[in-house]
Design a protein around this motif. Structure first.
Motif, PDB file in Angstrom:
ATOM      1  N   GLY A   6       2.632  -3.688  -3.419  1.00  7.41           N
ATOM      2  CA  GLY A   6       1.409  -3.270  -2.720  1.00  7.41           C
ATOM      3  C   GLY A   6       1.716  -2.423  -1.492  1.00  7.41           C
ATOM      4  O   GLY A   6       0.945  -1.514  -1.143  1.00  7.41           O
ATOM      5  N   MET A  21       2.702   1.055  -2.687  1.00  3.68           N
ATOM      6  CA  MET A  21       1.472   1.753  -3.116  1.00  3.68           C
ATOM      7  C   MET A  21       0.679   2.237  -1.909  1.00  3.68           C
ATOM      8  O   MET A  21       0.205   3.364  -1.871  1.00  3.68           O
ATOM      9  CB  MET A  21       0.610   0.803  -3.960  1.00  3.68           C
ATOM     10  CG  MET A  21       1.191   0.477  -5.316  1.00  3.68           C
ATOM     11  SD  MET A  21       0.825   1.806  -6.479  1.00  3.68           S
ATOM     12  CE  MET A  21       1.987   1.429  -7.791  1.00  3.68           C
ATOM     13  N   GLN A  71      -0.298   6.035  -1.940  1.00  5.08           N
ATOM     14  CA  GLN A  71      -1.696   6.365  -1.619  1.00  5.08           C
ATOM     15  C   GLN A  71      -1.832   7.620  -0.757  1.00  5.08           C
ATOM     16  O   GLN A  71      -2.625   8.508  -1.083  1.00  5.08           O
ATOM     17  CB  GLN A  71      -2.374   5.162  -0.952  1.00  5.08           C
ATOM     18  CG  GLN A  71      -3.870   5.362  -0.733  1.00  5.08           C
ATOM     19  CD  GLN A  71      -4.563   4.119  -0.199  1.00  5.08           C
ATOM     20  OE1 GLN A  71      -3.910   3.192   0.265  1.00  5.08           O
ATOM     21  NE2 GLN A  71      -5.868   4.104  -0.268  1.00  5.08           N
ATOM     22  N   TRP A 112       6.971  -7.096 -11.583  1.00  6.43           N
ATOM     23  CA  TRP A 112       5.939  -7.665 -10.711  1.00  6.43           C
ATOM     24  C   TRP A 112       5.106  -8.597 -11.581  1.00  6.43           C
ATOM     25  O   TRP A 112       4.621  -8.187 -12.628  1.00  6.43           O
ATOM     26  CB  TRP A 112       5.071  -6.560 -10.107  1.00  6.43           C
ATOM     27  CG  TRP A 112       4.046  -7.031  -9.124  1.00  6.43           C
ATOM     28  CD1 TRP A 112       4.224  -7.315  -7.800  1.00  6.43           C
ATOM     29  CD2 TRP A 112       2.645  -7.247  -9.393  1.00  6.43           C
ATOM     30  NE1 TRP A 112       3.033  -7.691  -7.230  1.00  6.43           N
ATOM     31  CE2 TRP A 112       2.044  -7.669  -8.177  1.00  6.43           C
ATOM     32  CE3 TRP A 112       1.847  -7.128 -10.533  1.00  6.43           C
ATOM     33  CZ2 TRP A 112       0.689  -7.964  -8.070  1.00  6.43           C
ATOM     34  CZ3 TRP A 112       0.495  -7.427 -10.434  1.00  6.43           C
ATOM     35  CH2 TRP A 112      -0.074  -7.835  -9.197  1.00  6.43           C
ATOM     36  N   CYS A 164      -3.955   5.968 -12.535  1.00  5.24           N
ATOM     37  CA  CYS A 164      -3.721   4.953 -11.496  1.00  5.24           C
ATOM     38  C   CYS A 164      -4.595   3.732 -11.814  1.00  5.24           C
ATOM     39  O   CYS A 164      -4.123   2.598 -11.825  1.00  5.24           O
ATOM     40  CB  CYS A 164      -4.113   5.456 -10.103  1.00  5.24           C
ATOM     41  SG  CYS A 164      -3.352   7.005  -9.562  1.00  5.24           S
ATOM     42  N   CYS A 173      -3.728   1.634 -14.955  1.00  8.72           N
ATOM     43  CA  CYS A 173      -2.607   0.719 -14.722  1.00  8.72           C
ATOM     44  C   CYS A 173      -3.069  -0.465 -13.872  1.00  8.72           C
ATOM     45  O   CYS A 173      -2.677  -1.595 -14.135  1.00  8.72           O
ATOM     46  CB  CYS A 173      -1.438   1.443 -14.069  1.00  8.72           C
ATOM     47  SG  CYS A 173       0.093   0.506 -14.200  1.00  8.72           S
ATOM     48  N   HIS A 174      -3.897  -0.209 -12.884  1.00  3.22           N
ATOM     49  CA  HIS A 174      -4.408  -1.318 -12.068  1.00  3.22           C
ATOM     50  C   HIS A 174      -5.147  -2.319 -12.956  1.00  3.22           C
ATOM     51  O   HIS A 174      -5.017  -3.522 -12.802  1.00  3.22           O
ATOM     52  CB  HIS A 174      -5.320  -0.799 -10.955  1.00  3.22           C
ATOM     53  CG  HIS A 174      -4.564  -0.013  -9.910  1.00  3.22           C
ATOM     54  ND1 HIS A 174      -5.154   0.877  -9.055  1.00  3.22           N
ATOM     55  CD2 HIS A 174      -3.245  -0.011  -9.600  1.00  3.22           C
ATOM     56  CE1 HIS A 174      -4.225   1.409  -8.268  1.00  3.22           C
ATOM     57  NE2 HIS A 174      -3.062   0.888  -8.581  1.00  3.22           N
TER      58      HIS A 174
HETATM   59  C1  HEC Z   1       2.235  -0.342 -12.737  1.00  3.21           C
HETATM   60  C2  HEC Z   1       1.107   0.499 -12.834  1.00  3.21           C
HETATM   61  C3  HEC Z   1       0.544   1.124 -11.610  1.00  3.21           C
HETATM   62  C4  HEC Z   1       0.349   2.462 -11.439  1.00  3.21           C
HETATM   63  C5  HEC Z   1       0.669   3.592 -12.415  1.00  3.21           C
HETATM   64  C6  HEC Z   1      -0.275   2.620 -10.155  1.00  3.21           C
HETATM   65  N1  HEC Z   1      -0.419   1.411  -9.531  1.00  3.21           N
HETATM   66 FE1  HEC Z   1      -1.183   1.111  -7.698  1.00  3.21          FE
HETATM   67  N2  HEC Z   1      -0.856  -0.880  -7.870  1.00  3.21           N
HETATM   68  C7  HEC Z   1      -0.323  -1.513  -8.971  1.00  3.21           C
HETATM   69  C8  HEC Z   1      -0.283  -2.934  -8.740  1.00  3.21           C
HETATM   70  C9  HEC Z   1       0.216  -3.994  -9.716  1.00  3.21           C
HETATM   71  C10 HEC Z   1      -0.801  -3.142  -7.453  1.00  3.21           C
HETATM   72  C11 HEC Z   1      -0.963  -4.501  -6.711  1.00  3.21           C
HETATM   73  C12 HEC Z   1       0.305  -4.820  -5.979  1.00  3.21           C
HETATM   74  C13 HEC Z   1       0.218  -6.026  -5.109  1.00  3.21           C
HETATM   75  O1  HEC Z   1      -0.857  -6.608  -4.957  1.00  3.21           O
HETATM   76  O2  HEC Z   1       1.270  -6.387  -4.556  1.00  3.21           O
HETATM   77  C14 HEC Z   1      -1.151  -1.827  -6.939  1.00  3.21           C
HETATM   78  C15 HEC Z   1      -1.693  -1.610  -5.691  1.00  3.21           C
HETATM   79  C16 HEC Z   1      -2.112  -0.385  -5.216  1.00  3.21           C
HETATM   80  C17 HEC Z   1      -2.733  -0.163  -3.917  1.00  3.21           C
HETATM   81  C18 HEC Z   1      -3.008  -1.240  -2.856  1.00  3.21           C
HETATM   82  C19 HEC Z   1      -4.487  -1.377  -2.674  1.00  3.21           C
HETATM   83  C20 HEC Z   1      -4.916  -2.409  -1.671  1.00  3.21           C
HETATM   84  O3  HEC Z   1      -5.932  -2.167  -1.012  1.00  3.21           O
HETATM   85  O4  HEC Z   1      -4.259  -3.449  -1.545  1.00  3.21           O
HETATM   86  C21 HEC Z   1      -2.991   1.171  -3.814  1.00  3.21           C
HETATM   87  C22 HEC Z   1      -3.612   1.918  -2.651  1.00  3.21           C
HETATM   88  C23 HEC Z   1      -2.552   1.792  -5.054  1.00  3.21           C
HETATM   89  N3  HEC Z   1      -2.033   0.817  -5.879  1.00  3.21           N
HETATM   90  C24 HEC Z   1      -2.644   3.130  -5.312  1.00  3.21           C
HETATM   91  C25 HEC Z   1      -2.207   3.736  -6.483  1.00  3.21           C
HETATM   92  C26 HEC Z   1      -2.339   5.144  -6.774  1.00  3.21           C
HETATM   93  C27 HEC Z   1      -2.981   6.162  -5.865  1.00  3.21           C
HETATM   94  C28 HEC Z   1      -1.778   5.331  -7.996  1.00  3.21           C
HETATM   95  C29 HEC Z   1      -1.689   6.591  -8.793  1.00  3.21           C
HETATM   96  C30 HEC Z   1      -1.144   7.781  -8.162  1.00  3.21           C
HETATM   97  C31 HEC Z   1      -1.301   4.038  -8.452  1.00  3.21           C
HETATM   98  N4  HEC Z   1      -1.592   3.099  -7.524  1.00  3.21           N
HETATM   99  C32 HEC Z   1      -0.667   3.834  -9.669  1.00  3.21           C
HETATM  100  C33 HEC Z   1       0.083  -0.905 -10.137  1.00  3.21           C
HETATM  101  C34 HEC Z   1       0.061   0.455 -10.398  1.00  3.21           C
END
Ligand code: HEC
Length: 166
Positions: A41, A44, A49, A88, A131, A134-135
């Motif tokens: 997180g 990300m 982000q 994860w 994005c 995947c979420h």
């Molecule tokens: C594996 C697939 C995957 C992809 C592809 C992915 N994410 Fe994530 N993302 C996650 C996971 C799982 C979490 C939660 C992690 C955690 O809670 O520790 C996350 C968390 C986040 C968060 C944190 C949000 C918060 O408020 O806590 C953001 C911002 C984010 N992602 C942005 C993006 C963006 C922008 C992209 C695309 C460019 C992207 N992610 C692509 C899996 C992904």
């Protein structure tokens, strides 16, 4: 203590100290002594982000020169997140990130290369959808990414093309 024992004790103590001071924590290491571990997180939020946002903002400005750089940085941020946190929960994050984002990133790059605004908008939307896909598959579907709306929050960076800068 024999000198051999002393040497072994010294080496062990040095190793323990070096390990505790090491700034490089592996993703599967538990946080040592309550140290802060940079989780998925965090990658990300801190790296992915803002890079996604800057590409969206520069794309809106049709700043092709910046975009060539910006999409590469976003790709690296995603790659780095996958390398740093390959697993994860029970998910293979590295493979998921690559599987979800490789093709849309290539489409964004192709649009930038051609300076094709309509193709860029479509590809950037597709990347943003990736994005979110995947979420959803990672069961964090409450994290919804969107194409940026409103003014740039980067007040200290001009993301417009060179010709419009003053
Ligand atoms: C594996 C697939 C995957 C992809 C592809 C992915 N994410 Fe994530 N993302 C996650 C996971 C799982 C979490 C939660 C992690 C955690 O809670 O520790 C996350 C968390 C986040 C968060 C944190 C949000 C918060 O408020 O806590 C953001 C911002 C984010 N992602 C942005 C993006 C963006 C922008 C992209 C695309 C460019 C992207 N992610 C692509 C899996 C992904």
């Amino acid at each position: 203590m024999s000198s051999r024992r002393q040497t072994i004790a010294l080496v062990a103590a040095t190793l323990a100290l070096a390990t505790s001071l090491s700034p490089v924590a592996r993703a599967d290491d538990p946080p040592a002594g309550g140290a802060f571990a940079f989780g998925l997180g965090d990658h990300m939020t801190v790296l992915v982000q803002p890079r996604h946002l800057k590409v969206g903002l520069a794309g809106r400005e049709r700043n092709w020169e910046y975009l060539k750089h910006g999409i590469h940085e976003l790709e690296e941020a995603l790659e780095h997140a996958g390398k740093a946190v390959p697993k994860w929960r029970d998910l293979d994050i590295k493979a998921l990130i690559e599987g979800a984002t490789k093709a849309p990133i290539e489409a964004v790059e192709a649009a930038i290369e051609k300076k094709d605004a309509a193709a860029f908008d479509a590809a950037y939307q597709r990347l943003t959808d990736a994005c979110n896909a995947c979420h959803q598959s990672a069961k964090v579907g409450m994290i919804v990414i969107q194409v940026p709306k409103g003014p740039s929050p980067f007040l200290n960076q001009d993301l417009r093309p060179a010709a419009t800068k003053k």
